[in-house]
Design a protein around this motif. Structure first.
Motif, PDB file in Angstrom:
ATOM      1  N   ILE A 107       4.130  -2.143  -7.747  1.00 37.83           N
ATOM      2  CA  ILE A 107       2.880  -2.247  -8.490  1.00 37.83           C
ATOM      3  C   ILE A 107       2.441  -0.846  -8.915  1.00 37.83           C
ATOM      4  O   ILE A 107       2.379   0.072  -8.092  1.00 37.83           O
ATOM      5  CB  ILE A 107       1.766  -2.897  -7.646  1.00 37.83           C
ATOM      6  CG1 ILE A 107       2.208  -4.270  -7.127  1.00 37.83           C
ATOM      7  CG2 ILE A 107       0.480  -3.007  -8.459  1.00 37.83           C
ATOM      8  CD1 ILE A 107       2.423  -5.308  -8.195  1.00 37.83           C
ATOM      9  N   PHE A 108       2.114  -0.709 -10.196  1.00 40.03           N
ATOM     10  CA  PHE A 108       1.669   0.575 -10.752  1.00 40.03           C
ATOM     11  C   PHE A 108       0.152   0.531 -10.913  1.00 40.03           C
ATOM     12  O   PHE A 108      -0.387  -0.345 -11.595  1.00 40.03           O
ATOM     13  CB  PHE A 108       2.330   0.812 -12.108  1.00 40.03           C
ATOM     14  CG  PHE A 108       2.134   2.197 -12.658  1.00 40.03           C
ATOM     15  CD1 PHE A 108       3.111   3.164 -12.491  1.00 40.03           C
ATOM     16  CD2 PHE A 108       0.980   2.535 -13.348  1.00 40.03           C
ATOM     17  CE1 PHE A 108       2.943   4.444 -13.004  1.00 40.03           C
ATOM     18  CE2 PHE A 108       0.793   3.805 -13.861  1.00 40.03           C
ATOM     19  CZ  PHE A 108       1.783   4.770 -13.688  1.00 40.03           C
ATOM     20  N   LEU A 109      -0.528   1.482 -10.293  1.00 36.62           N
ATOM     21  CA  LEU A 109      -1.982   1.568 -10.391  1.00 36.62           C
ATOM     22  C   LEU A 109      -2.351   2.676 -11.365  1.00 36.62           C
ATOM     23  O   LEU A 109      -1.968   3.837 -11.175  1.00 36.62           O
ATOM     24  CB  LEU A 109      -2.604   1.838  -9.019  1.00 36.62           C
ATOM     25  CG  LEU A 109      -2.386   0.725  -7.982  1.00 36.62           C
ATOM     26  CD1 LEU A 109      -1.245   1.101  -7.040  1.00 36.62           C
ATOM     27  CD2 LEU A 109      -3.650   0.455  -7.197  1.00 36.62           C
ATOM     28  N   ILE A 110      -3.073   2.311 -12.413  1.00 43.87           N
ATOM     29  CA  ILE A 110      -3.498   3.270 -13.432  1.00 43.87           C
ATOM     30  C   ILE A 110      -4.866   3.819 -13.053  1.00 43.87           C
ATOM     31  O   ILE A 110      -5.854   3.074 -13.011  1.00 43.87           O
ATOM     32  CB  ILE A 110      -3.593   2.600 -14.812  1.00 43.87           C
ATOM     33  CG1 ILE A 110      -2.259   1.975 -15.213  1.00 43.87           C
ATOM     34  CG2 ILE A 110      -4.062   3.602 -15.866  1.00 43.87           C
ATOM     35  CD1 ILE A 110      -2.364   1.067 -16.437  1.00 43.87           C
ATOM     36  N   ASN A 111      -4.933   5.109 -12.765  1.00 41.83           N
ATOM     37  CA  ASN A 111      -6.226   5.774 -12.620  1.00 41.83           C
ATOM     38  C   ASN A 111      -6.660   6.179 -14.026  1.00 41.83           C
ATOM     39  O   ASN A 111      -6.070   7.090 -14.609  1.00 41.83           O
ATOM     40  CB  ASN A 111      -6.095   7.003 -11.720  1.00 41.83           C
ATOM     41  CG  ASN A 111      -7.378   7.812 -11.668  1.00 41.83           C
ATOM     42  OD1 ASN A 111      -8.468   7.277 -11.857  1.00 41.83           O
ATOM     43  ND2 ASN A 111      -7.261   9.107 -11.431  1.00 41.83           N
ATOM     44  N   PRO A 112      -7.671   5.526 -14.613  1.00 39.90           N
ATOM     45  CA  PRO A 112      -7.985   5.781 -16.025  1.00 39.90           C
ATOM     46  C   PRO A 112      -8.549   7.166 -16.316  1.00 39.90           C
ATOM     47  O   PRO A 112      -8.651   7.545 -17.480  1.00 39.90           O
ATOM     48  CB  PRO A 112      -9.023   4.703 -16.357  1.00 39.90           C
ATOM     49  CG  PRO A 112      -8.810   3.645 -15.333  1.00 39.90           C
ATOM     50  CD  PRO A 112      -8.432   4.396 -14.092  1.00 39.90           C
ATOM     51  N   PHE A 132      -2.948  -0.591   2.465  1.00 38.29           N
ATOM     52  CA  PHE A 132      -3.059  -2.048   2.395  1.00 38.29           C
ATOM     53  C   PHE A 132      -1.687  -2.697   2.234  1.00 38.29           C
ATOM     54  O   PHE A 132      -1.390  -3.709   2.883  1.00 38.29           O
ATOM     55  CB  PHE A 132      -3.968  -2.460   1.236  1.00 38.29           C
ATOM     56  CG  PHE A 132      -4.152  -3.944   1.132  1.00 38.29           C
ATOM     57  CD1 PHE A 132      -5.065  -4.595   1.946  1.00 38.29           C
ATOM     58  CD2 PHE A 132      -3.407  -4.697   0.235  1.00 38.29           C
ATOM     59  CE1 PHE A 132      -5.226  -5.975   1.874  1.00 38.29           C
ATOM     60  CE2 PHE A 132      -3.558  -6.073   0.154  1.00 38.29           C
ATOM     61  CZ  PHE A 132      -4.475  -6.713   0.973  1.00 38.29           C
ATOM     62  N   ALA A 133      -0.848  -2.136   1.371  1.00 36.54           N
ATOM     63  CA  ALA A 133       0.481  -2.717   1.143  1.00 36.54           C
ATOM     64  C   ALA A 133       1.340  -2.637   2.398  1.00 36.54           C
ATOM     65  O   ALA A 133       2.193  -3.502   2.630  1.00 36.54           O
ATOM     66  CB  ALA A 133       1.169  -2.008  -0.018  1.00 36.54           C
ATOM     67  N   ALA A 134       1.120  -1.604   3.197  1.00 38.76           N
ATOM     68  CA  ALA A 134       1.768  -1.463   4.513  1.00 38.76           C
ATOM     69  C   ALA A 134       3.283  -1.651   4.448  1.00 38.76           C
ATOM     70  O   ALA A 134       3.885  -2.275   5.318  1.00 38.76           O
ATOM     71  CB  ALA A 134       1.150  -2.455   5.501  1.00 38.76           C
ATOM     72  N   GLY A 135       3.894  -1.121   3.392  1.00 43.61           N
ATOM     73  CA  GLY A 135       5.342  -1.178   3.278  1.00 43.61           C
ATOM     74  C   GLY A 135       5.900  -2.494   2.787  1.00 43.61           C
ATOM     75  O   GLY A 135       7.119  -2.627   2.605  1.00 43.61           O
ATOM     76  N   GLN A 136       5.049  -3.490   2.548  1.00 44.31           N
ATOM     77  CA  GLN A 136       5.541  -4.786   2.075  1.00 44.31           C
ATOM     78  C   GLN A 136       5.961  -4.733   0.614  1.00 44.31           C
ATOM     79  O   GLN A 136       6.795  -5.523   0.171  1.00 44.31           O
ATOM     80  CB  GLN A 136       4.468  -5.852   2.272  1.00 44.31           C
ATOM     81  CG  GLN A 136       4.108  -6.091   3.734  1.00 44.31           C
ATOM     82  CD  GLN A 136       3.047  -7.160   3.882  1.00 44.31           C
ATOM     83  OE1 GLN A 136       3.135  -8.230   3.286  1.00 44.31           O
ATOM     84  NE2 GLN A 136       2.025  -6.878   4.668  1.00 44.31           N
ATOM     85  N   TYR A 137       5.352  -3.832  -0.146  1.00 39.88           N
ATOM     86  CA  TYR A 137       5.766  -3.584  -1.518  1.00 39.88           C
ATOM     87  C   TYR A 137       5.373  -2.162  -1.870  1.00 39.88           C
ATOM     88  O   TYR A 137       4.561  -1.528  -1.188  1.00 39.88           O
ATOM     89  CB  TYR A 137       5.158  -4.595  -2.502  1.00 39.88           C
ATOM     90  CG  TYR A 137       3.683  -4.863  -2.330  1.00 39.88           C
ATOM     91  CD1 TYR A 137       2.727  -4.095  -2.981  1.00 39.88           C
ATOM     92  CD2 TYR A 137       3.243  -5.914  -1.518  1.00 39.88           C
ATOM     93  CE1 TYR A 137       1.380  -4.350  -2.834  1.00 39.88           C
ATOM     94  CE2 TYR A 137       1.894  -6.176  -1.366  1.00 39.88           C
ATOM     95  CZ  TYR A 137       0.967  -5.395  -2.021  1.00 39.88           C
ATOM     96  OH  TYR A 137      -0.369  -5.641  -1.874  1.00 39.88           O
ATOM     97  N   GLU A 138       5.953  -1.653  -2.940  1.00 36.31           N
ATOM     98  CA  GLU A 138       5.740  -0.263  -3.333  1.00 36.31           C
ATOM     99  C   GLU A 138       4.533  -0.146  -4.260  1.00 36.31           C
ATOM    100  O   GLU A 138       4.342  -0.976  -5.159  1.00 36.31           O
ATOM    101  CB  GLU A 138       6.986   0.268  -4.042  1.00 36.31           C
ATOM    102  CG  GLU A 138       6.897   1.733  -4.441  1.00 36.31           C
ATOM    103  CD  GLU A 138       8.162   2.233  -5.111  1.00 36.31           C
ATOM    104  OE1 GLU A 138       8.090   3.267  -5.804  1.00 36.31           O
ATOM    105  OE2 GLU A 138       9.219   1.583  -4.947  1.00 36.31           O
ATOM    106  N   VAL A 139       3.724   0.871  -4.041  1.00 36.76           N
ATOM    107  CA  VAL A 139       2.582   1.133  -4.914  1.00 36.76           C
ATOM    108  C   VAL A 139       2.610   2.594  -5.346  1.00 36.76           C
ATOM    109  O   VAL A 139       2.905   3.486  -4.550  1.00 36.76           O
ATOM    110  CB  VAL A 139       1.237   0.814  -4.224  1.00 36.76           C
ATOM    111  CG1 VAL A 139       1.102  -0.673  -3.959  1.00 36.76           C
ATOM    112  CG2 VAL A 139       1.074   1.591  -2.933  1.00 36.76           C
ATOM    113  N   VAL A 140       2.309   2.816  -6.614  1.00 39.10           N
ATOM    114  CA  VAL A 140       2.234   4.168  -7.163  1.00 39.10           C
ATOM    115  C   VAL A 140       0.992   4.257  -8.033  1.00 39.10           C
ATOM    116  O   VAL A 140       0.755   3.385  -8.874  1.00 39.10           O
ATOM    117  CB  VAL A 140       3.485   4.514  -8.000  1.00 39.10           C
ATOM    118  CG1 VAL A 140       3.284   5.826  -8.755  1.00 39.10           C
ATOM    119  CG2 VAL A 140       4.714   4.601  -7.108  1.00 39.10           C
TER     120      VAL A 140
END
Length: 224
Positions: free
Chosen positions: A3-8, A25-33
């Motif tokens: 999941i890609f998080l856009i900081n506007p 929150f994701a705790a290694g279950q999926y990747e967040v950037v």
């Protein structure tokens, strides 16, 4: 899943805060950037700021669409959310819409707590856009007389006033910069307190897992 998080905005400290909250929150279950928006103002405080952030936000989506499964717009105003939905086939979630709609499911009414008086009207208008005005108890920012208190105490007192005076049953934190306050406030107030970053993240991850995305039949089809 990625999941890609856009900081506007262009504030890197904000991006790091969002990244940490999302990763915890994701705790290694999926990747967040989380990445900041090139060419954007340091903060998103007005409609003009939202417009200035637009080109960079669309650039981030186009550059990362092939590597990520979904996108989250991490400003509670949901700036340029419709445009982002229009240009990608991936699920796109705004933290404003996600947290407000979830709040409407958790109690009879909600109050949104924001950082300053100037933003109250913008949040109220967004709530009306999402047809949630009937379940909005109030939008509040810390009063001037709370300036002497530390950040936690300011927002605790503001949220408590929303519960006691406005009869809210759920609290929404109306800024990504308030990420991390949710569990502290929830423990103190004994009502649901929603962090928009977390709400947006788990909605986006759920849409990806469920295999659904934005409909392209009409509104979000640029070629329609």
């Amino acid at each position: 899943m990625k999941i890609f998080l856009i900081n506007p905005n262009s504030d890197e400290s904000m991006a790091r805060m969002i990244q940490k909250a999302a990763a915890d929150f994701a705790a290694g279950q999926y990747e967040v950037v989380c990445k900041s928006t090139p060419g954007a103002p340091r903060f998103i405080e007005s409609y003009q700021d939202q417009i200035r952030a637009g080109p960079g936000m669309l650039q981030l989506v186009r550059e990362n669409e092939d590597q990520y499964d979904g996108f989250v717009v991490t400003c509670h105003y949901d700036p340029n959310l419709d445009a982002v939905k229009e240009i990608t086939a991936r699920p796109v979630v705004g933290i404003g819409e996600a947290s407000l709609r979830i709040a409407s499911m958790l109690g009879h009414s909600f109050s949104l707590i924001t950082t300053e008086d100037h933003s109250i009207a913008l949040h109220e208008e967004l709530i009306r856009k999402y047809h949630l005005a009937e379940v909005m108890a109030s939008v509040r920012a810390p009063a001037a007389e709370l300036a002497a208190f530390d950040e936690r105490e300011k927002f605790l007192r503001t949220a408590r006033a929303a519960l006691d005076e406005d009869r809210a049953e759920v609290i929404v934190l109306g800024c990504a910069g308030l990420s991390g306050l949710d569990k502290f406030l929830q423990t103190q107030l004994n009502v649901p307190v929603l962090d928009g970053v977390i709400c947006g993240l788990f909605v986006a991850a759920g849409l990806v897992k469920y295999g659904v995305s934005t409909s392209k039949i009409r509104r979000y089809n640029p070629d329609y």
